[in-house]
Scaffold this active site. Structure first.
Site, PDB file in Angstrom:
ATOM      1  CB  VAL A  74      42.380  36.376  35.061  1.00  0.00           C
ATOM      2  CG1 VAL A  74      42.266  34.949  35.585  1.00  0.00           C
ATOM      3  CG2 VAL A  74      42.067  36.420  33.564  1.00  0.00           C
ATOM      4  CB  ALA A  77      37.137  37.844  37.587  1.00  0.00           C
ATOM      5  CD  GLU A  78      38.963  32.406  38.183  1.00  0.00           C
ATOM      6  OE1 GLU A  78      38.389  31.830  39.126  1.00  0.00           O
ATOM      7  OE2 GLU A  78      38.816  32.047  37.003  1.00  0.00           O
ATOM      8  CB  SER A  79      41.052  34.937  44.220  1.00  0.00           C
ATOM      9  OG  SER A  79      42.100  35.815  43.807  1.00  0.00           O
TER      10      SER A  79
END
Length: 189
Positions: A74, A77-79
């Site tokens: 997560v 993918a996010e940052s």
């Protein structure tokens, strides 16, 4: 049913028969492996920052019974493990928490890695519980995971409204991306 853990009823189709459980404390390879991986994902981080993130991911994942590899997927993918990441929509930090979501999770500073990881793990866990009907980790299916990831990205209301992953290109791509990263981190083809 396509469960996320091997074993169970005879004939049950599992995600990968070589996996003895995606969430198993004995399989968590330790802080050093996570620290090394985090530094590979973002080489600009100091050893101290990577260690803090590794400790936080492992600790909060164990506390809330979420696979640390999912948390890494997560965040990646996010940052891309960028502490100061901010989206056009205003999502902040490693797990790209919206300010209102962060506040609701008890996160005062979404740019603080420990607070953001805490909030992100709690939010992932909350979406997994909500979308799966509070199934235990070894009872979750890939579909449950896709709904939880869609809810993390687009909000649980959108998942409810559409009765599944919303038809938003961004959300569909996000679910595919996080699932792909997670499978890679777990050694699943």
């Amino acid at each position: 049913e396509n469960t996320m853990q091997s074993g169970g009823a005879t004939g049950m189709r599992t995600m990968d028969s070589s996996i003895q459980g995606l969430y198993d404390q004995r399989q968590i390879s330790g802080k050093e492996a996570y620290k090394k991986a985090i530094k590979r994902f973002n080489s600009k981080l100091s050893d101290s920052q990577a260690e803090t993130m590794a400790r936080s991911i492992i600790g909060f994942s164990l506390r809330y019974k979420v696979d640390a590899r999912l948390v890494c997927a997560v965040i990646l993918a996010e940052s891309n493990f960028r502490i100061d990441a901010t989206s056009r929509a205003g999502a902040q930090g490693l797990g790209q928490l919206m300010p209102s979501t962060a506040a609701g999770l008890g996160v005062d500073n979404a740019y603080d890695p420990v607070q953001n990881i805490y909030g992100s793990v709690r939010y992932v866990k909350g979406m997994l519980d909500r979308m799966s009907g509070n199934k235990k980790w070894n009872e979750l299916t890939w579909y449950d995971l896709s709904l939880a990831l869609a809810a993390y990205n687009a909000g649980p209301g959108a998942v409810k409204k559409y009765g599944g992953v919303p038809p938003y290109r961004e959300t569909q791509n996000y679910v595919r991306k996080v699932t792909s990263i997670y499978k890679q981190l777990c050694g699943v083809k």
